[in-house]
Motif scaffolding. Structure first.
Motif, mmCIF file in Angstrom:
data_model
loop_
_atom_site.group_PDB
_atom_site.id
_atom_site.type_symbol
_atom_site.label_atom_id
_atom_site.label_comp_id
_atom_site.label_asym_id
_atom_site.label_seq_id
_atom_site.Cartn_x
_atom_site.Cartn_y
_atom_site.Cartn_z
ATOM 1 N N ASP A 87 1.391 4.214 -3.014
ATOM 2 C CA ASP A 87 1.188 5.656 -2.824
ATOM 3 C C ASP A 87 2.451 6.437 -3.138
ATOM 4 O O ASP A 87 2.404 7.524 -3.711
ATOM 5 C CB ASP A 87 0.765 5.942 -1.373
ATOM 6 C CG ASP A 87 -0.620 5.389 -1.090
ATOM 7 O OD1 ASP A 87 -1.288 4.982 -2.051
ATOM 8 O OD2 ASP A 87 -1.017 5.367 0.091
ATOM 9 N N ASP A 102 0.840 -1.208 0.000
ATOM 10 C CA ASP A 102 0.000 0.000 0.000
ATOM 11 C C ASP A 102 0.869 1.250 0.000
ATOM 12 O O ASP A 102 0.634 2.196 -0.757
ATOM 13 C CB ASP A 102 -0.880 0.028 1.258
ATOM 14 C CG ASP A 102 -2.178 -0.722 1.044
ATOM 15 O OD1 ASP A 102 -2.297 -1.373 -0.003
ATOM 16 O OD2 ASP A 102 -3.053 -0.655 1.926
ATOM 17 N N ALA A 129 -16.124 6.426 5.096
ATOM 18 C CA ALA A 129 -16.109 7.495 4.092
ATOM 19 C C ALA A 129 -16.834 8.735 4.601
ATOM 20 O O ALA A 129 -16.395 9.866 4.350
ATOM 21 C CB ALA A 129 -16.763 6.998 2.810
ATOM 22 N N GLU A 150 -15.401 8.817 -3.853
ATOM 23 C CA GLU A 150 -15.429 9.287 -5.243
ATOM 24 C C GLU A 150 -16.789 9.869 -5.568
ATOM 25 O O GLU A 150 -16.906 10.939 -6.156
ATOM 26 C CB GLU A 150 -15.112 8.138 -6.201
ATOM 27 C CG GLU A 150 -13.637 8.099 -6.565
ATOM 28 C CD GLU A 150 -13.272 6.893 -7.421
ATOM 29 O OE1 GLU A 150 -14.154 6.360 -8.111
ATOM 30 O OE2 GLU A 150 -12.094 6.497 -7.364
ATOM 31 N N ARG A 206 -12.969 -1.488 2.350
ATOM 32 C CA ARG A 206 -11.994 -0.597 1.706
ATOM 33 C C ARG A 206 -12.536 -0.072 0.380
ATOM 34 O O ARG A 206 -12.429 1.105 0.059
ATOM 35 C CB ARG A 206 -10.677 -1.337 1.474
ATOM 36 C CG ARG A 206 -9.820 -1.432 2.732
ATOM 37 C CD ARG A 206 -8.780 -2.515 2.643
ATOM 38 N NE ARG A 206 -7.848 -2.350 1.555
ATOM 39 C CZ ARG A 206 -6.561 -2.004 1.705
ATOM 40 N NH1 ARG A 206 -6.086 -1.784 2.907
ATOM 41 N NH2 ARG A 206 -5.776 -1.884 0.685
ATOM 42 N N SER A 263 -2.568 7.105 -7.687
ATOM 43 C CA SER A 263 -3.419 5.950 -7.382
ATOM 44 C C SER A 263 -3.883 5.936 -5.935
ATOM 45 O O SER A 263 -4.549 5.015 -5.498
ATOM 46 C CB SER A 263 -2.674 4.654 -7.668
ATOM 47 O OG SER A 263 -1.692 4.445 -6.690
ATOM 48 N N LYS A 264 -3.515 6.946 -5.168
ATOM 49 C CA LYS A 264 -3.897 6.977 -3.762
ATOM 50 C C LYS A 264 -5.418 6.859 -3.614
ATOM 51 O O LYS A 264 -6.155 7.338 -4.463
ATOM 52 C CB LYS A 264 -3.423 8.286 -3.129
ATOM 53 C CG LYS A 264 -3.170 8.117 -1.644
ATOM 54 C CD LYS A 264 -2.566 9.340 -1.050
ATOM 55 C CE LYS A 264 -2.497 9.105 0.445
ATOM 56 N NZ LYS A 264 -1.978 10.229 1.151
ATOM 57 N N GLU A 265 -5.808 6.222 -2.535
ATOM 58 C CA GLU A 265 -7.236 6.014 -2.254
ATOM 59 C C GLU A 265 -7.823 4.878 -3.049
ATOM 60 O O GLU A 265 -8.979 4.545 -2.913
ATOM 61 C CB GLU A 265 -8.102 7.264 -2.541
ATOM 62 C CG GLU A 265 -7.679 8.506 -1.842
ATOM 63 C CD GLU A 265 -7.901 8.433 -0.346
ATOM 64 O OE1 GLU A 265 -8.824 7.738 0.079
ATOM 65 O OE2 GLU A 265 -7.133 9.055 0.381
ATOM 66 N N ARG A 266 -7.068 4.264 -3.959
ATOM 67 C CA ARG A 266 -7.649 3.162 -4.727
ATOM 68 C C ARG A 266 -7.633 1.908 -3.903
ATOM 69 O O ARG A 266 -6.719 1.665 -3.188
ATOM 70 C CB ARG A 266 -6.827 2.918 -5.998
ATOM 71 C CG ARG A 266 -6.991 4.033 -6.995
ATOM 72 C CD ARG A 266 -7.938 3.643 -8.112
ATOM 73 N NE ARG A 266 -8.500 4.832 -8.734
ATOM 74 C CZ ARG A 266 -7.991 5.373 -9.846
ATOM 75 N NH1 ARG A 266 -6.961 4.852 -10.418
ATOM 76 N NH2 ARG A 266 -8.564 6.431 -10.362
ATOM 77 N N ARG A 273 -15.449 2.426 0.870
ATOM 78 C CA ARG A 273 -14.942 3.731 1.303
ATOM 79 C C ARG A 273 -14.458 4.542 0.086
ATOM 80 O O ARG A 273 -14.849 5.700 -0.094
ATOM 81 C CB ARG A 273 -13.794 3.548 2.288
ATOM 82 C CG ARG A 273 -13.191 4.850 2.779
ATOM 83 C CD ARG A 273 -12.000 4.591 3.687
ATOM 84 N NE ARG A 273 -11.396 5.829 4.137
ATOM 85 C CZ ARG A 273 -10.477 6.495 3.440
ATOM 86 N NH1 ARG A 273 -10.086 6.046 2.254
ATOM 87 N NH2 ARG A 273 -9.978 7.620 3.917
ATOM 88 N N THR A 274 -13.634 3.898 -0.756
ATOM 89 C CA THR A 274 -13.107 4.590 -1.943
ATOM 90 C C THR A 274 -14.242 5.012 -2.876
ATOM 91 O O THR A 274 -14.282 6.155 -3.345
ATOM 92 C CB THR A 274 -12.150 3.648 -2.710
ATOM 93 O OG1 THR A 274 -11.222 3.119 -1.780
ATOM 94 C CG2 THR A 274 -11.403 4.379 -3.794
#
Lengths: 275, 319
Positions: free
Chosen positions: A266, A262, B121, B206, B198, A272-275, B201-202
């Protein structure tokens, strides 16, 4: 980049845990508190104490020493299984990318898609029945499943790189396809491959633990975390510590590689962060 | 639309056929003569040969292959070498454990994962969010069979609330069956719930950045209403897809979890059949597992095509 990495909490924690597991495995190669395979029936099922920090198992073997040797096995599985996937998968993926849209590309990608339809543990069980149970065969079975993962990622990433101007320039300068792949494409897709390798490493440790739990991975007297968990179930009411430590070791090692993956994602690819 | 579905259907059938050929081929080359395995070490070559004829093992491979495929439609998958009963009946009996187990695990994973993901989120970058995401990371790292053992230790051995293993059968009552499958389902659901939390949340984060959220807020909806009515609905597409795609992991998980809890399901049957070289059972079980994964993936692909017309002409989802 190193400064950015060292400020990333996931990366730092992941790296620390991974280094700890590696350190334990390296130390186990030279020294363990007791002989990990020596049985002492008189000292069976002893709870954690000053002599045996994590207690002893049903044969009087020292649990800490077995866990340390287990770390070596887990890392070996990760390194070789991911190595198989990387070496064959990346080569296949890059070849497919250079022949995009050709029959070869289509064949490689369809075979990869097809492999994904076979649940990994199920197929590993079949492979191990065919090849016979054992650590080496388990590594091969897990490694085979890493090939399509890396092939697909390498192909996608290579296609993106190959669309860049400097590749066209290299081609115009007369570089061969192999030269372009080796000098320009491979270095530019290394980041994404390292991130995936970290994730696959964690999955390989989990898969080996699962296969050893089922009794078809690492064979006794070679200690393995999964096997230790299986053995612990018989003595769950008498010696619960036997079930706690090996599971915690697996979870810690997997957590370390996942966090590292992870963090690396990043750091190497902030988009790609938050993916 | 019809040509899109027809194309997908042809791909699905071709993949299933290739999978069947591969599975049949592999079980053909696996070591061990089933007739010899059934009769044991003391059998004479004549009795082994007679049993081979009786089982139809000396027929040409292609004839046995088509016989096996037709068996999937007629319900005749042969006789198990180990259990000496029809494989179809054996599978139907074991499915009564595995199917409810997988459904319970999916339901638990979806409920827990989506709720916690949406909560994280909605409190993005807060302490709650960090704690939830750290828990999800730990949930991903914990092997489900270890989690199962820990739950047995706590809820069965220490507290005595649940049985440590085994399955009493649905005929003893729904509650008894549910009771026996609850801990295994929780163990199976843990990693899936972590992945879904996870992803949710993403996806929610978005969706929260989209214009329709601002419009909804401008219309006077409060944060909770916006989340429920607009954000979650839009964020659910990737989450539901992942739920379907995780099916492969879920059914693989049943192989290990059924061994942890000594459940008489398909996973335990396949493991025992492989160990006992009961190839006629192995072949059909593997086909059911692989076929289910192929079918679920194809259905997700088709559903996407129906929802989003652009994908009908493109290269499908996730490629």
């Amino acid at each position: 980049m190193i400064t950015r990495a060292l400020r990333h909490p996931s990366f730092v924690v992941g790296l620390a845990i991974t280094l700890l597991v590696v350190l334990v495995a390296v130390i186990a190669a030279f020294w363990t508190p007791h002989d990990a395979t020596a049985m002492r029936i008189s000292a069976r099922l002893r709870p954690p104490s000053a002599t045996n920090w994590f207690g002893t198992d049903q044969f009087g073997r020292d649990v800490l020493s077995m866990l340390m040797m287990g770390a070596r096995n887990a890392l070996l599985v990760g390194v070789v299984a991911v190595g198989i996937g990387l070496s064959i998968g990346v080569a296949l993926g890059m070849v497919a990318a250079t022949r995009e849209g050709s029959l070869l590309d289509e064949a490689i990608m369809r075979i990869c898609d097809f492999t994904f339809a076979f649940p990994a543990v199920l197929t590993a069980i079949l492979i191990l029945t065919f090849l016979g149970p054992g650590l080496v065969n388990a590594i091969i079975a897990i490694g085979i499943f890493n090939i399509p993962v890396f092939a697909r990622i390498a192909r996608g990433a290579a296609l993106q790189v190959m669309a860049r101007d400097y590749i066209r320039a290299a081609r115009a300068a007369g570089r061969t396809t192999f030269g372009i792949l080796y000098r320009h494409v491979l270095p530019n897709i290394t980041g994404i491959l390292i991130v995936q390798a970290s994730v696959q490493f964690a999955l390989a440790i989990l898969a080996e633990a699962g296969l050893s739990y089922l009794g078809i991975g690492t064979q006794p007297p070679n200690p393995s975390w999964g096997r230790m968990l299986n053995d612990s179930q018989t003595f769950l009411s008498q010696a619960s510590y036997l079930a706690i430590f090996p599971g915690a070791a697996i979870a810690l090692a997997v957590l370390g590689f996942n966090l590292l993956g992870d963090g690396l994602r990043d750091v190497l690819d902030p988009k790609s962060k938050e993916r | 639309m019809i040509s899109f579905l027809a194309r997908r259907l042809v791909t699905l059938l071709t993949t299933l056929l290739v999978a069947a050929i591969v599975i049949f081929g592999v079980t053909e080359i696996l070591p061990g003569d089933p007739a010899a395995v059934m009769l044991g070490l003391t059998a004479t070559p004549e009795t082994v040969a007679a049993l081979r004829t009786e089982l139809g093992l000396d027929a040409p491979a292609f004839q046995r292959f088509f016989g096996w495929i037709i068996g999937f439609f007629t319900g005749d998958l042969g006789i198990s070498y180990a259990y000496r009963v029809p494989v179809a009946g054996l599978i139907a009996e074991r499915l009564q454990v595995t199917l409810p187990l997988a459904l319970m695990a999916s339901f638990l994973a979806a409920t827990l994962g989506i709720t916690l993901g949406a909560l994280a989120a909605s409190r993005a970058n807060s302490l709650v969010d960090s704690a939830l995401m750290a828990s999800a990371q730990v949930g991903l790292a914990i092997p489900n069979f270890w989690f199962g053992i820990l739950m047995v230790l706590l809820f069965s051995i220490t507290l005595g609330w649940f049985p440590a293993g085994g399955f009493p059968g649905w005929e003893t009552g729904f509650l008894n069956g549910f009771h026996a499958l609850f801990l295994p389902a929780c163990a199976l659901a843990l990693p899936q719930a972590a992945v879904l939390a996870r992803l949710t949340r993403t996806a929610v984060l978005e969706a929260l950045g989209e214009d329709f959220v601002r419009t909804a807020r401008a219309k006077g909806l409060n944060a909770g209403q916006t989340l429920r009515r607009h954000v979650l609905r839009n964020a659910m597409v990737p989450v539901v897809t992942m739920l379907a795609l995780q099916f492969s992991f879920l059914i693989t998980g049943t192989i290990i979890i059924e061994n942890v809890f000594a459940l008489p399901g398909l996973g335990r049957l396949i493991f025992q059949s492989v160990g006992g070289h009961d190839l006629v059972t192995v072949k059909s079980l593997v086909m059911i597992y692989v076929g289910a994964v192929i079918l679920v993936n194809a259905l997700v692909d088709m559903a996407y095509g129906l929802i989003d017309p652009r994908l009908r002409f493109g290269r499908g989802v996730g490629r």
